[in-house]
Design an enzyme around this catalytic site. Structure first.
Site, PDB file in Angstrom:
ATOM      1  N   SER A  73       0.823  -1.213   0.000  1.00 23.98           N
ATOM      2  CA  SER A  73       0.000   0.000   0.000  1.00 23.98           C
ATOM      3  C   SER A  73       0.858   1.264   0.000  1.00 23.98           C
ATOM      4  O   SER A  73       1.999   1.265   0.453  1.00 23.98           O
ATOM      5  CB  SER A  73      -0.921   0.017   1.228  1.00 23.98           C
ATOM      6  OG  SER A  73      -1.701  -1.152   1.276  1.00 23.98           O
TER       7      SER A  73
HETATM    8  N1  SAM Z   1      -0.845  -4.898   3.993  1.00 24.73           N
HETATM    9  C1  SAM Z   1      -0.100  -5.137   2.788  1.00 24.73           C
HETATM   10  C2  SAM Z   1       1.268  -4.563   2.807  1.00 24.73           C
HETATM   11  O1  SAM Z   1       1.613  -3.841   3.754  1.00 24.73           O
HETATM   12  O2  SAM Z   1       2.016  -4.852   1.885  1.00 24.73           O
HETATM   13  C3  SAM Z   1      -0.850  -4.663   1.563  1.00 24.73           C
HETATM   14  C4  SAM Z   1      -1.623  -5.732   1.047  1.00 24.73           C
HETATM   15  S1  SAM Z   1      -2.358  -5.718  -0.507  1.00 24.73           S
HETATM   16  C5  SAM Z   1      -2.988  -4.110  -0.749  1.00 24.73           C
HETATM   17  C6  SAM Z   1      -3.787  -6.707  -0.048  1.00 24.73           C
HETATM   18  C7  SAM Z   1      -3.444  -8.123   0.344  1.00 24.73           C
HETATM   19  O3  SAM Z   1      -4.660  -8.748   0.786  1.00 24.73           O
HETATM   20  C8  SAM Z   1      -2.914  -8.963  -0.799  1.00 24.73           C
HETATM   21  O4  SAM Z   1      -1.687  -9.518  -0.463  1.00 24.73           O
HETATM   22  C9  SAM Z   1      -3.991 -10.036  -0.993  1.00 24.73           C
HETATM   23  O5  SAM Z   1      -3.486 -11.289  -1.408  1.00 24.73           O
HETATM   24  C10 SAM Z   1      -4.595 -10.098   0.394  1.00 24.73           C
HETATM   25  N2  SAM Z   1      -5.934 -10.671   0.450  1.00 24.73           N
HETATM   26  C11 SAM Z   1      -6.989 -10.485  -0.400  1.00 24.73           C
HETATM   27  N3  SAM Z   1      -8.058 -11.194   0.000  1.00 24.73           N
HETATM   28  C12 SAM Z   1      -7.689 -11.857   1.126  1.00 24.73           C
HETATM   29  C13 SAM Z   1      -8.348 -12.757   2.006  1.00 24.73           C
HETATM   30  N4  SAM Z   1      -9.607 -13.133   1.804  1.00 24.73           N
HETATM   31  N5  SAM Z   1      -7.654 -13.239   3.068  1.00 24.73           N
HETATM   32  C14 SAM Z   1      -6.371 -12.884   3.288  1.00 24.73           C
HETATM   33  N6  SAM Z   1      -5.683 -12.029   2.488  1.00 24.73           N
HETATM   34  C15 SAM Z   1      -6.335 -11.528   1.423  1.00 24.73           C
END
Ligand code: SAM
Length: 227
Positions: A73
């Site tokens: 992000s």
């Molecule tokens: N917090 C992260 C960082 O600091 O890098 C940013 C993450 S990215 C914007 C969103 C993440 O949510 C992705 O890695 C994606 O795979 C994960 N994600 C999406 N749906 C999910 C779910 N149902 N359970 C767990 N993770 C999920």
């Protein structure tokens, strides 16, 4: 925090302390005022949470690809969400859904005693765990799972943060919040997402979770199933 880092973690040139300081000045100019958040982000080497080829862009205020069609992000968004989460009280136990690169979890781990984080893409989670180990962060527990329904085993949490957006928030997440807890999440379809913060509010009919909008955001979707 900086002193105990290796030279690689401290960075050089575009990844140096000066680059981090410039990012912090930018965040301040955009209204981020919580010193605790600014201090953590000033010392945490974001360049170690992206591929080496993107390290020189790590201190731009922008989201960057981390593989598997996912992103780390934007620093402003991390700062905004973290500030919103700790504004009223410093949580002791926090749950993050969407570990991604691990950067948001690492920011939280510097502020909160115990951090739990869930990621559905195994490869991303393994990379994030490697980064936690490398930086000596030992208060994060992580799980390869679909986090739509949170992580009930360790509930209740003082804070829950979602870093991927759903159309609506699941009841199960609120069930895992402590009564004085706070939940921060992007909600809505791509292009029309709002960052919402929920807290328990006393009403005539009894206590209920009430959301306030913290502005427009753009997040990847919360998806079901494991990869
Ligand atoms: N917090 C992260 C960082 O600091 O890098 C940013 C993450 S990215 C914007 C969103 C993440 O949510 C992705 O890695 C994606 O795979 C994960 N994600 C999406 N749906 C999910 C779910 N149902 N359970 C767990 N993770 C999920």
């Amino acid at each position: 925090m900086t002193q105990r880092f290796t030279p690689e973690a401290r960075g050089l040139g575009m990844t140096s302390q000066r680059a981090r300081d410039r990012l912090i000045e930018r965040l301040k100019a955009q209204g981020i005022a919580d010193r605790r958040v600014l201090d953590v982000m000033r010392s945490l080497p974001r360049h170690l949470f992206v591929e080496e080829a993107l390290a020189s862009r790590a201190y731009e205020d922008t989201a960057l690809p981390i593989g598997q069609a996912q992103t780390i992000s934007q620093p402003y968004v991390v700062a905004r969400m973290t500030s919103a989460l700790i504004e009223h009280a410093l949580p002791k136990k926090a749950l993050e859904v969407g570990t991604g690169s691990g950067y948001q979890a690492a920011v939280l781990a510097a502020l909160v005693e115990n951090v739990y984080t869930v990621e559905r893409i195994d490869e991303l989670l393994r990379n994030a765990r490697r980064r936690f180990r490398k930086l000596g962060i030992d208060n994060i527990r992580s799980k390869h799972a679909d986090g739509k329904l949170g992580w009930a085993e360790h509930a209740p949490y003082d804070a829950i943060i979602l870093t991927a957006a759903d159309d609506a928030l699941r009841e199960e997440l609120f069930d895992q919040l402590a009564p004085d807890g706070v939940l921060v999440a992007p909600v809505g379809k791509p292009g029309v997402q709002k960052l919402l913060r929920y807290r328990l509010v006393e009403k005539e009919a009894g206590a209920m979770w009430v959301g306030e909008s913290l502005g427009d955001v753009s997040f990847v979707p919360l998806l079901g199933g494991l990869v």
